[in-house]
Enzyme design. Structure first.
Site, PDB file in Angstrom:
ATOM      1  N   GLN A  11       0.818  -1.217   0.000  1.00  0.00           N
ATOM      2  CA  GLN A  11       0.000   0.000   0.000  1.00  0.00           C
ATOM      3  C   GLN A  11       0.858   1.278   0.000  1.00  0.00           C
ATOM      4  OE1 GLN A  11      -3.697   1.961   2.463  1.00  0.00           O
ATOM      5  NE2 GLN A  11      -2.490   0.429   3.528  1.00  0.00           N
ATOM      6  N   TYR A  62       5.624  -7.573   7.536  1.00  0.00           N
ATOM      7  CA  TYR A  62       4.563  -8.575   7.725  1.00  0.00           C
ATOM      8  C   TYR A  62       3.445  -7.815   8.423  1.00  0.00           C
ATOM      9  CZ  TYR A  62       2.265 -12.960   8.976  1.00  0.00           C
ATOM     10  OH  TYR A  62       1.370 -13.989   9.102  1.00  0.00           O
ATOM     11  N   THR A  63       2.338  -7.570   7.710  1.00  0.00           N
ATOM     12  CA  THR A  63       1.313  -6.664   8.234  1.00  0.00           C
ATOM     13  C   THR A  63      -0.013  -7.357   8.588  1.00  0.00           C
ATOM     14  OG1 THR A  63       0.635  -6.141   5.974  1.00  0.00           O
ATOM     15  CG2 THR A  63       2.225  -4.641   7.006  1.00  0.00           C
ATOM     16  N   TYR A 130       2.344  -8.849  16.127  1.00  0.00           N
ATOM     17  CA  TYR A 130       2.686  -7.833  15.123  1.00  0.00           C
ATOM     18  C   TYR A 130       3.380  -6.636  15.787  1.00  0.00           C
ATOM     19  CZ  TYR A 130       1.919  -3.871  11.950  1.00  0.00           C
ATOM     20  OH  TYR A 130       2.090  -2.741  11.182  1.00  0.00           O
TER      21      TYR A 130
HETATM   22  N1  LIG Z   1      -1.527  -0.540   6.980  1.00  0.00           N
HETATM   23  C1  LIG Z   1      -1.622   0.043   8.171  1.00  0.00           C
HETATM   24  O1  LIG Z   1      -2.718   0.342   8.656  1.00  0.00           O
HETATM   25  C2  LIG Z   1      -0.372   0.359   8.943  1.00  0.00           C
HETATM   26  C3  LIG Z   1      -0.503   0.974  10.200  1.00  0.00           C
HETATM   27  C4  LIG Z   1       0.655   1.276  10.913  1.00  0.00           C
HETATM   28  C5  LIG Z   1       1.885   0.978  10.393  1.00  0.00           C
HETATM   29  N2  LIG Z   1       1.973   0.364   9.179  1.00  0.00           N
HETATM   30  C6  LIG Z   1       3.300   0.053   8.654  1.00  0.00           C
HETATM   31  O2  LIG Z   1       3.445   0.747   7.423  1.00  0.00           O
HETATM   32  C7  LIG Z   1       4.297   0.003   6.560  1.00  0.00           C
HETATM   33  C8  LIG Z   1       3.639  -0.151   5.206  1.00  0.00           C
HETATM   34  O3  LIG Z   1       2.415  -0.845   5.376  1.00  0.00           O
HETATM   35  P1  LIG Z   1       1.458  -1.174   4.145  1.00  0.00           P
HETATM   36  O4  LIG Z   1       0.071  -0.860   4.571  1.00  0.00           O
HETATM   37  O5  LIG Z   1       2.007  -0.600   2.892  1.00  0.00           O
HETATM   38  O6  LIG Z   1       1.625  -2.772   4.121  1.00  0.00           O
HETATM   39  P2  LIG Z   1       1.291  -3.806   2.947  1.00  0.00           P
HETATM   40  O7  LIG Z   1       0.320  -3.216   1.998  1.00  0.00           O
HETATM   41  O8  LIG Z   1       0.945  -5.090   3.624  1.00  0.00           O
HETATM   42  O9  LIG Z   1       2.667  -3.966   2.193  1.00  0.00           O
HETATM   43  C9  LIG Z   1       3.748  -4.635   2.764  1.00  0.00           C
HETATM   44  C10 LIG Z   1       4.674  -5.019   1.647  1.00  0.00           C
HETATM   45  O10 LIG Z   1       5.787  -5.679   2.236  1.00  0.00           O
HETATM   46  C11 LIG Z   1       6.189  -6.676   1.337  1.00  0.00           C
HETATM   47  N3  LIG Z   1       6.982  -7.719   1.963  1.00  0.00           N
HETATM   48  C12 LIG Z   1       6.581  -8.696   2.809  1.00  0.00           C
HETATM   49  N4  LIG Z   1       7.622  -9.498   3.121  1.00  0.00           N
HETATM   50  C13 LIG Z   1       8.694  -8.997   2.456  1.00  0.00           C
HETATM   51  C14 LIG Z   1      10.049  -9.396   2.353  1.00  0.00           C
HETATM   52  N5  LIG Z   1      10.515 -10.469   3.008  1.00  0.00           N
HETATM   53  N6  LIG Z   1      10.881  -8.652   1.580  1.00  0.00           N
HETATM   54  C15 LIG Z   1      10.419  -7.584   0.914  1.00  0.00           C
HETATM   55  N7  LIG Z   1       9.140  -7.183   0.939  1.00  0.00           N
HETATM   56  C16 LIG Z   1       8.288  -7.891   1.712  1.00  0.00           C
HETATM   57  C17 LIG Z   1       4.898  -7.239   0.764  1.00  0.00           C
HETATM   58  O11 LIG Z   1       5.170  -7.862  -0.469  1.00  0.00           O
HETATM   59  P3  LIG Z   1       4.405  -9.215  -0.882  1.00  0.00           P
HETATM   60  O12 LIG Z   1       2.966  -8.831  -0.976  1.00  0.00           O
HETATM   61  O13 LIG Z   1       5.026  -9.571  -2.172  1.00  0.00           O
HETATM   62  O14 LIG Z   1       4.677 -10.193   0.224  1.00  0.00           O
HETATM   63  C18 LIG Z   1       4.068  -5.963   0.605  1.00  0.00           C
HETATM   64  O15 LIG Z   1       4.253  -5.431  -0.685  1.00  0.00           O
HETATM   65  C19 LIG Z   1       4.612  -1.293   7.293  1.00  0.00           C
HETATM   66  O16 LIG Z   1       5.837  -1.163   7.945  1.00  0.00           O
HETATM   67  C20 LIG Z   1       3.513  -1.392   8.327  1.00  0.00           C
HETATM   68  O17 LIG Z   1       3.942  -2.132   9.449  1.00  0.00           O
HETATM   69  C21 LIG Z   1       0.874   0.061   8.436  1.00  0.00           C
END
Ligand SMILES: NC(=O)c1ccc[n+]([C@@H]2O[C@H](COP(=O)([O-])OP(=O)(O)OC[C@H]3O[C@@H](n4cnc5c(N)ncnc54)[C@H](OP(=O)(O)O)[C@@H]3O)[C@@H](O)[C@H]2O)c1
Length: 287
Positions: A11, A62-63, A130
């Protein structure tokens, strides 16, 4: 100036891609998990040797908050070992790391900082796997690197990937009435607003010499606060969808992972240091 972005198909990765052309002085390298697997130190080192990045934005994580409760090893591999591998590559290549973390490092029981929410200095106490692994990832980075920004954010939504807003819009097509919890309070964050904030931090680093003292932990979300119920109501209002939304307590919607009841983040530090103006959470829902 080369900026490598991990987890580029997630995302936040896609949100950064959507505004990248507004930053012509930056050469972006967007790496999906298949191009750069952060759990492999060999993969990290190969990418850093190839692209020689000045900055690395780590959006990879890992989300899956609930799945992490039973998939502990995988969550730890990505969120802790992955963060550690990137920090080591950053150190070897003199790269500044911008790492994204979460409001889930807090327990939500007591916000010691008063009405503005959790400060960066408040004691973390994650309630689930998480949050625990994200906190350990932060600690791994801090143990290895001096040149890092850890940006804690919350409730991220956008047109990209899977998120609460997209789930609500889908449910609006399928149901006349839905129930949403009203006793968890936090702040939605538009992923593009977060992406702009990250690039503002990088621009400040590029333009201003001697900014070593700025490294550290920062909070970023939109302004204000709401419950998930209020967030859903606002989404339907702005999209002019007539759906009956019922407020329910978290006890009526049990999940494997416990969520913080209160996770509003105080943004005073990032606003002051980087002169960032942050929009209220309602403003950019349709951005
Ligand atoms: N979403 C929220 O509400 C939220 C809230 C607070 C903080 N955050 C933080 O914000 C950040 C971005 O979140 P997001 O919403 O963009 O998450 P997301 O949509 O789940 O994207 C996470 C990405 O990480 C990749 N990934 C997983 N394992 C990996 C690995 N071993 N090597 C490289 N890439 C890998 C996934 O790729 P694949 O799909 O190919 O596995 C996916 O593209 C994260 O650090 C999350 O913890 C998110």
């Amino acid at each position: 100036m080369v900026v490598i972005v991990t987890g580029a198909n997630g995302q936040l990765g896609q949100a950064i891609q959507s505004i990248a052309d507004q930053y012509p002085s930056i050469d972006f390298v967007f790496c999906s998990s298949s191009e750069l697997d952060i759990t492999s130190s060999v993969s990290c080192e190969a990418a850093f040797t190839k692209y020689k990045p000045d900055f690395c934005i780590n959006t990879a994580a890992y989300t899956a908050v609930d799945k992490a409760e039973t998939d502990v090893e995988k969550a730890r591999l990505v969120n802790v070992i992955g963060a550690k591998n990137l920090a080591e590559s950053c150190k070897q290549n003199n790269t500044v790391l911008l790492h994204i973390s979460t409001d889930f490092v807090f327990d939500g029981i007591v916000a010691t900082s008063g009405s503005k929410g959790y400060r960066e200095t408040d004691a973390p106490n994650p309630q689930g796997v998480y949050g625990q692994t994200k906190l350990e990832g932060e600690q791994a980075i801090q143990a290895i690197l001096e040149k890092y920004f850890i940006i804690r954010t919350s409730w991220v939504y956008s047109q990209f990937g899977a998120n609460f807003m997209k789930t609500m819009l889908r449910l609006a097509q399928e149901k006349d009435s839905i129930s949403v919890v009203n006793d968890q309070i936090g702040t939605p964050t538009n992923a593009v607003d977060l992406a702009e904030c990250l690039l503002k931090i990088i621009n400040t680093q590029i333009l201003t010499p001697n900014t070593q003292h700025l490294f550290g932990i920062y909070n970023f979300s939109n302004e204000g606060q709401c419950s998930w119920y209020e967030f859903a109501v606002e989404i339907f209002k702005q999209y002019q969808l007539s759906v009956n939304v019922n407020p329910i307590p978290s006890s009526a919607y049990p999940t494997p992972a416990k969520r913080p009841a209160y996770s509003v983040l105080d943004k005073s530090k990032i606003k002051t240091v980087f002169e960032i103006t942050i929009s209220n959470w309602q403003k950019h829902i349709k951005k």
